[in-house]
Design an enzyme around this catalytic site. Structure first.
Site, PDB file in Angstrom:
ATOM      1  N   ASP A 119      44.801 -65.084 -26.262  1.00  0.00           N
ATOM      2  CA  ASP A 119      43.592 -64.550 -25.132  1.00  0.00           C
ATOM      3  C   ASP A 119      44.204 -65.116 -24.304  1.00  0.00           C
ATOM      4  OD1 ASP A 119      41.135 -64.219 -24.504  1.00  0.00           O
ATOM      5  OD2 ASP A 119      41.330 -66.201 -24.341  1.00  0.00           O
ATOM      6  N   ASP A 121      42.217 -65.501 -21.204  1.00  0.00           N
ATOM      7  CA  ASP A 121      41.176 -66.923 -20.308  1.00  0.00           C
ATOM      8  C   ASP A 121      40.938 -67.654 -21.151  1.00  0.00           C
ATOM      9  OD1 ASP A 121      40.374 -65.514 -17.653  1.00  0.00           O
ATOM     10  OD2 ASP A 121      40.953 -63.978 -18.514  1.00  0.00           O
ATOM     11  N   ASP A 323      39.804 -68.929 -26.986  1.00  0.00           N
ATOM     12  CA  ASP A 323      38.657 -70.098 -26.353  1.00  0.00           C
ATOM     13  C   ASP A 323      37.231 -69.631 -26.931  1.00  0.00           C
ATOM     14  OD1 ASP A 323      39.272 -68.147 -24.287  1.00  0.00           O
ATOM     15  OD2 ASP A 323      37.956 -69.725 -23.281  1.00  0.00           O
TER      16      ASP A 323
HETATM   17  O1  LIG Z   1      39.077 -62.545 -23.770  1.00  0.00           O
HETATM   18  P1  LIG Z   1      39.518 -62.843 -22.426  1.00  0.00           P
HETATM   19  O2  LIG Z   1      41.555 -62.619 -22.076  1.00  0.00           O
HETATM   20  O3  LIG Z   1      39.359 -64.649 -22.835  1.00  0.00           O
HETATM   21  O4  LIG Z   1      39.118 -62.421 -21.863  1.00  0.00           O
HETATM   22  C1  LIG Z   1      37.938 -62.818 -21.485  1.00  0.00           C
HETATM   23  C2  LIG Z   1      36.924 -63.075 -19.460  1.00  0.00           C
HETATM   24  O5  LIG Z   1      37.610 -63.842 -19.122  1.00  0.00           O
HETATM   25  C3  LIG Z   1      37.246 -63.427 -17.767  1.00  0.00           C
HETATM   26  O6  LIG Z   1      36.009 -64.112 -17.335  1.00  0.00           O
HETATM   27  C4  LIG Z   1      36.352 -65.835 -18.226  1.00  0.00           C
HETATM   28  O7  LIG Z   1      37.022 -66.732 -16.983  1.00  0.00           O
HETATM   29  C5  LIG Z   1      37.185 -66.160 -15.502  1.00  0.00           C
HETATM   30  C6  LIG Z   1      38.345 -66.865 -15.105  1.00  0.00           C
HETATM   31  O8  LIG Z   1      38.641 -68.690 -15.212  1.00  0.00           O
HETATM   32  C7  LIG Z   1      35.724 -67.403 -15.043  1.00  0.00           C
HETATM   33  O9  LIG Z   1      35.547 -66.763 -14.126  1.00  0.00           O
HETATM   34  C8  LIG Z   1      34.588 -66.384 -16.233  1.00  0.00           C
HETATM   35  O10 LIG Z   1      33.550 -67.182 -15.953  1.00  0.00           O
HETATM   36  C9  LIG Z   1      35.083 -66.343 -17.407  1.00  0.00           C
HETATM   37  O11 LIG Z   1      33.982 -66.116 -18.137  1.00  0.00           O
HETATM   38  C10 LIG Z   1      37.421 -62.086 -16.420  1.00  0.00           C
HETATM   39  O12 LIG Z   1      37.102 -62.330 -16.025  1.00  0.00           O
HETATM   40  C11 LIG Z   1      36.089 -61.780 -17.927  1.00  0.00           C
HETATM   41  O13 LIG Z   1      35.845 -60.032 -17.575  1.00  0.00           O
HETATM   42  C12 LIG Z   1      36.657 -61.189 -19.074  1.00  0.00           C
HETATM   43  O14 LIG Z   1      35.947 -60.848 -19.917  1.00  0.00           O
END
Ligand SMILES: O=P(O)(O)OC[C@H]1O[C@H](O[C@H]2O[C@H](CO)[C@@H](O)[C@H](O)[C@H]2O)[C@H](O)[C@@H](O)[C@@H]1O
Length: 380
Positions: A119, A121, A323
């Site tokens: 993954d 983020d 995560d």
């Molecule tokens: O599947 P992933 O790669 O983990 O993406 C999931 C979401 O990640 C991002 O949001 C998350 O991370 C951001 C930066 O650290 C944080 O600000 C936010 O609160 C988290 O939800 C991304 O912006 C989303 O669009 C993704 O869906």
């Protein structure tokens, strides 16, 4: 347990029983089933688009959503005061550290080919307030690049595929964006022929022939419309941020005052009421609107394994590291099919289908580096 109920997803509604040996190895790892939960290509033939039943009161829906938003966001101070370390320690008995259990994992992976799914983020980059600043460190990039020299590696992200590729910047990997609804993977005839409407042969940045799999392609105009509506509807809510991921839309409330979370929930609910072919999922301080199709990160893992010629093989160990709630679909697939193991990245206890845990991205990097070192020694 701090996990919220994910009303529109089967995730975690029926967690598989946790069964470990004395050493803490999940039973999946002890009884690797070569053809368990085999992936038949016909699974992809008709990607289901069920219709949502209308009739729920907006208020009920957005209140339930608000509860989920709150339960997924426990205040940090409270956790510390309540003895987070003790709770984490107890939780780790169930989901041991993949670093502490490294020898066990390595023993199991011996004579097997590891296929790694990562993954983005919270796994490769730390969680930050602004999604545009979620950058991967150079050390992490180096580690992932090096890792991919030894093991087939794919990134499966909720972000758009273009965005996650831009953030990771490594041509050596396979990429799946929009929670697996946009996969750029290797060409494999058996898979491509089964999905005439979802597959497209194309070339990657290096001019190599690849396969583009997009099971929700027909939703692109709708998602774009939803994105524009949500931007407009949330513009008065301070701190709200909406992202267009081509096949899904993220509505962030990380920087929104809690008293306005109800308004965020209502904006999303209005969309679901208007477009019954869309559903909502929850992530880390984010609500996501996506097509109501039977596709998720777990299906993406199965699809990529098959594309790579690595499914139904007892000499392959798929590992998924993530995560978030949306990663649970992938953990579940690996767990239920006895196909591999999930590793949850979390510094606090969470209900999960993952077998092991890692605290944060720095531990993910250590784990990847350890596997490379082990592989080099094993090969010498
Ligand atoms: O599947 P992933 O790669 O983990 O993406 C999931 C979401 O990640 C991002 O949001 C998350 O991370 C951001 C930066 O650290 C944080 O600000 C936010 O609160 C988290 O939800 C991304 O912006 C989303 O669009 C993704 O869906």
């Amino acid at each position: 347990m701090d996990i919220e109920s994910n009303h529109s997803s089967p995730v975690l509604t029926d967690p598989a029983p946790i069964n470990k040996s004395r050493l803490g190895i999940h039973s999946n790892l002890l009884s690797y089933a070569p053809s368990g939960g085999s992936l038949s290509s016909s699974k992809y033939r008709n990607v289901n688009i069920p219709r949502k039943k209308p009739g729920k009161l907006d208020e009920v829906c957005s209140n339930a959503c608000l509860d989920a938003m709150k339960s997924s966001s426990p205040p940090r101070k409270k956790l510390i005061k309540d003895g987070a370390d003790t709770a984490y320690g107890t939780w780790m008995l169930k989901h041991p550290s993949a670093l502490n259990s490294f020898e066990e994992i390595a023993n199991f992976a011996k004579n097997k080919k590891i296929a790694m799914f990562l993954d983005y983020d919270g796994t490769l980059s730390p969680i930050v307030d602004d999604p545009d600043n979620a950058l991967m460190s150079d050390d992490m990039r180096f580690a992932v690049r090096n890792f991919a020299k030894y093991f087939p590696t794919a990134i499966i992200s909720g972000r758009s595929r273009d965005k996650v590729y831009q953030l990771v910047g490594l041509t050596e990997l396979y990429y799946a964006g929009s929670h697996g609804m946009d996969i750029l993977g290797p060409v494999r005839k058996a898979v491509s022929n089964d999905h005439p409407n979802c597959n497209e042969s194309t070339t990657d940045q290096q001019g190599k022939e690849v396969n583009l799999f997009q099971p929700a392609r027909e939703f692109i105009p709708l998602i774009d419309e939803v994105f524009r509506t949500l931007v407009e509807d949330t513009k008065g809510i301070k701190g709200a941020k909406v992202e267009n991921h081509k096949f899904c839309v993220s509505v962030h409330f990380r920087n929104v005052d809690e008293k306005n979370w109800q308004s965020i929930a209502q904006c999303v609910q209005d969309i679901l009421d208007k477009y019954p072919r869309l559903r909502k999922t929850h992530g880390r301080k984010v609500l996501e609107v996506r097509p109501m199709i039977d596709w998720n990160k777990g299906k993406a893992v199965e699809f990529l394994l098959e594309s790579l010629g690595l499914s139904n093989r007892d000499d392959v160990l798929p590992i998924y590291i993530g995560d978030d709630l949306t990663d649970e679909d992938a953990f579940k697939v690996l767990r239920e099919g006895n196909r591999g193991c999930g590793i949850l990245v979390s510094s606090r206890p969470k209900e999960t289908n993952a077998v092991y845990s890692l605290r944060d991205p720095s531990e993910v990097m250590k784990f990847l580096n350890s596997l490379v070192t082990w592989k080099k020694v094993d090969a010498s």
